[in-house]
Scaffold this motif. Structure first.
Motif, PDB file in Angstrom:
ATOM      1  N   TYR A 135      13.895   0.331 -17.620  1.00 43.47           N
ATOM      2  CA  TYR A 135      13.939  -0.655 -16.544  1.00 43.47           C
ATOM      3  C   TYR A 135      15.367  -0.825 -16.024  1.00 43.47           C
ATOM      4  N   GLU A 136      16.289  -1.110 -16.921  1.00 44.76           N
ATOM      5  CA  GLU A 136      17.683  -1.297 -16.524  1.00 44.76           C
ATOM      6  C   GLU A 136      18.258  -0.003 -15.941  1.00 44.76           C
ATOM      7  N   MET A 137      17.940   1.120 -16.567  1.00 45.77           N
ATOM      8  CA  MET A 137      18.476   2.397 -16.100  1.00 45.77           C
ATOM      9  C   MET A 137      17.946   2.736 -14.706  1.00 45.77           C
ATOM     10  N   SER A 138      16.638   2.555 -14.499  1.00 46.07           N
ATOM     11  CA  SER A 138      16.072   2.926 -13.197  1.00 46.07           C
ATOM     12  C   SER A 138      16.571   2.016 -12.087  1.00 46.07           C
ATOM     13  N   LEU A 139      16.771   0.738 -12.380  1.00 44.22           N
ATOM     14  CA  LEU A 139      17.309  -0.145 -11.347  1.00 44.22           C
ATOM     15  C   LEU A 139      18.723   0.256 -10.962  1.00 44.22           C
ATOM     16  N   SER A 140      19.527   0.673 -11.940  1.00 46.33           N
ATOM     17  CA  SER A 140      20.890   1.079 -11.607  1.00 46.33           C
ATOM     18  C   SER A 140      20.894   2.379 -10.823  1.00 46.33           C
ATOM     19  N   ILE A 141      19.984   3.297 -11.124  1.00 45.81           N
ATOM     20  CA  ILE A 141      19.906   4.558 -10.383  1.00 45.81           C
ATOM     21  C   ILE A 141      19.408   4.299  -8.964  1.00 45.81           C
ATOM     22  N   SER A 142      18.295   3.579  -8.834  1.00 44.13           N
ATOM     23  CA  SER A 142      17.743   3.329  -7.496  1.00 44.13           C
ATOM     24  C   SER A 142      18.718   2.517  -6.659  1.00 44.13           C
ATOM     25  N   ARG A 143      19.547   1.747  -7.299  1.00 47.91           N
ATOM     26  CA  ARG A 143      20.518   0.907  -6.613  1.00 47.91           C
ATOM     27  C   ARG A 143      21.559   1.733  -5.854  1.00 47.91           C
ATOM     28  N   ILE A 144      21.820   2.957  -6.317  1.00 46.99           N
ATOM     29  CA  ILE A 144      22.806   3.816  -5.656  1.00 46.99           C
ATOM     30  C   ILE A 144      22.394   4.084  -4.211  1.00 46.99           C
ATOM     31  N   PHE A 145      21.163   4.529  -3.993  1.00 49.70           N
ATOM     32  CA  PHE A 145      20.709   4.820  -2.631  1.00 49.70           C
ATOM     33  C   PHE A 145      20.488   3.539  -1.841  1.00 49.70           C
ATOM     34  N   TYR A 146      20.047   2.505  -2.519  1.00 50.41           N
ATOM     35  CA  TYR A 146      19.907   1.210  -1.863  1.00 50.41           C
ATOM     36  C   TYR A 146      21.258   0.783  -1.287  1.00 50.41           C
ATOM     37  N   ASN A 151       0.841  -1.186   0.000  1.00 52.91           N
ATOM     38  CA  ASN A 151       0.000   0.000   0.000  1.00 52.91           C
ATOM     39  C   ASN A 151       0.879   1.239   0.000  1.00 52.91           C
ATOM     40  N   TYR A 152       0.870   1.989  -1.094  1.00 54.71           N
ATOM     41  CA  TYR A 152       1.691   3.191  -1.182  1.00 54.71           C
ATOM     42  C   TYR A 152       1.116   4.341  -0.376  1.00 54.71           C
ATOM     43  N   TYR A 153      -0.090   4.175   0.120  1.00 58.65           N
ATOM     44  CA  TYR A 153      -0.639   5.209   0.986  1.00 58.65           C
ATOM     45  C   TYR A 153      -0.097   5.087   2.408  1.00 58.65           C
ATOM     46  N   SER A 154       0.428   3.929   2.737  1.00 54.57           N
ATOM     47  CA  SER A 154       0.903   3.698   4.096  1.00 54.57           C
ATOM     48  C   SER A 154       2.083   4.598   4.440  1.00 54.57           C
ATOM     49  N   PRO A 155       2.036   5.250   5.611  1.00 58.35           N
ATOM     50  CA  PRO A 155       3.188   6.039   6.047  1.00 58.35           C
ATOM     51  C   PRO A 155       4.298   5.175   6.631  1.00 58.35           C
ATOM     52  N   ALA A 156       4.067   3.874   6.712  1.00 53.88           N
ATOM     53  CA  ALA A 156       5.045   2.967   7.315  1.00 53.88           C
ATOM     54  C   ALA A 156       5.697   2.104   6.247  1.00 53.88           C
ATOM     55  N   GLN A 157       6.613   2.696   5.502  1.00 55.69           N
ATOM     56  CA  GLN A 157       7.301   1.962   4.450  1.00 55.69           C
ATOM     57  C   GLN A 157       8.612   2.652   4.108  1.00 55.69           C
ATOM     58  N   SER A 158       9.472   1.925   3.448  1.00 54.72           N
ATOM     59  CA  SER A 158      10.724   2.480   2.963  1.00 54.72           C
ATOM     60  C   SER A 158      10.703   2.474   1.442  1.00 54.72           C
ATOM     61  N   MET A 159      10.812   3.635   0.828  1.00 53.26           N
ATOM     62  CA  MET A 159      10.815   3.740  -0.625  1.00 53.26           C
ATOM     63  C   MET A 159      12.072   3.156  -1.240  1.00 53.26           C
ATOM     64  N   ILE A 160      13.180   3.207  -0.558  1.00 54.86           N
ATOM     65  CA  ILE A 160      14.462   2.808  -1.126  1.00 54.86           C
ATOM     66  C   ILE A 160      14.452   1.339  -1.553  1.00 54.86           C
ATOM     67  N   ARG A 161      13.687   0.521  -0.887  1.00 53.05           N
ATOM     68  CA  ARG A 161      13.642  -0.901  -1.199  1.00 53.05           C
ATOM     69  C   ARG A 161      12.755  -1.204  -2.414  1.00 53.05           C
ATOM     70  N   LYS A 162      11.973  -0.250  -2.871  1.00 57.58           N
ATOM     71  CA  LYS A 162      11.016  -0.493  -3.945  1.00 57.58           C
ATOM     72  C   LYS A 162      11.680  -0.773  -5.288  1.00 57.58           C
ATOM     73  N   GLY A 163      12.824  -0.196  -5.562  1.00 61.26           N
ATOM     74  CA  GLY A 163      13.486  -0.378  -6.846  1.00 61.26           C
ATOM     75  C   GLY A 163      13.799  -1.826  -7.154  1.00 61.26           C
ATOM     76  N   GLU A 164      14.014  -2.603  -6.119  1.00 56.26           N
ATOM     77  CA  GLU A 164      14.314  -4.009  -6.322  1.00 56.26           C
ATOM     78  C   GLU A 164      13.054  -4.814  -6.628  1.00 56.26           C
ATOM     79  N   LEU A 165      11.886  -4.237  -6.342  1.00 54.87           N
ATOM     80  CA  LEU A 165      10.643  -4.986  -6.468  1.00 54.87           C
ATOM     81  C   LEU A 165       9.887  -4.737  -7.760  1.00 54.87           C
ATOM     82  N   LEU A 166      10.151  -3.639  -8.430  1.00 53.98           N
ATOM     83  CA  LEU A 166       9.382  -3.285  -9.618  1.00 53.98           C
ATOM     84  C   LEU A 166       9.724  -4.233 -10.763  1.00 53.98           C
ATOM     85  N   PRO A 167       8.757  -5.014 -11.215  1.00 50.85           N
ATOM     86  CA  PRO A 167       9.056  -5.990 -12.269  1.00 50.85           C
ATOM     87  C   PRO A 167       9.176  -5.335 -13.643  1.00 50.85           C
ATOM     88  N   ARG A 168       9.924  -5.961 -14.514  1.00 54.53           N
ATOM     89  CA  ARG A 168      10.112  -5.482 -15.883  1.00 54.53           C
ATOM     90  C   ARG A 168       8.770  -5.290 -16.583  1.00 54.53           C
TER      91      ARG A 168
END
Length: 185
Positions: A87-98, A55-72
């Protein structure tokens, strides 16, 4: 660390994938992240409630972990697979903060920045929301008159409660004392 906290606290889905960059002010300068922008979907202001299994409405979550979950397939549905493989580009970018958040030194810096800039500021932010509500209420009324939707007051109430819950979540992550959490269901 400041950019990370801004992005994480606001639950900005664009923060780690599309709407940020790194820069240096000269050869000997450290790397900076930012600036913060593109907050149209932040603070639970989005048209979907369930995305990537949570649930993206939930205030109890970590966005940084989402990049690993988004399917192609999600990128294919959005038409972002093709000449430029988002897809490949966004995973590499989100991976930096991860990866940064896997480093104890960065975790400590984030905790330090939280304690300096956010700790104990929940009521201050709520006051700012109330002040801004008064400033834009006439525009919201005009918008309601044109579109026939009465939503402004309930949205302010929801935002205020969401921010309060977000502070509780962050304080539980970054402070030594743990508080009771009563997240939205």
């Amino acid at each position: 660390a400041k950019y990370y906290l801004l992005s994480e606290f606001s639950v900005n889905p664009d923060a780690y994938w599309t709407s940020f960059f790194f820069y240096k002010d000269g050869y000997n300068d450290k790397i900076h992240a930012g600036p913060g922008w593109d907050f149209d979907l932040a603070f639970a202001n989005r048209s979907w409630g369930n995305w990537m299994g949570e649930n993206y409405y939930s205030p109890a979550q970590s966005m940084i972990r989402k990049g690993e979950l988004l399917p192609r397939e999600a990128y294919e549905e959005m038409g972002l697979i093709g000449e430029m493989d988002w897809y490949e580009m966004s995973l590499s970018i989100s991976r930096i903060f991860y990866d940064l958040m896997e480093m104890p030194e960065f975790q400590e810096k984030v905790k330090e920045v939280f304690n300096k800039y956010l700790q104990g500021k929940a009521s201050e932010l709520e006051t700012t929301i109330k002040k801004d509500e008064k400033i834009i209420s006439k525009v919201a009324k005009a918008n309601s008159d044109v579109w026939g939707k009465e939503w402004f007051e309930s949205e302010i109430s929801d935002l205020t409660e969401w921010v309060r819950q977000r502070f509780i979540y962050f304080e539980n992550m970054y402070l030594d004392s743990v508080k009771e959490i009563d997240y939205f269901k």
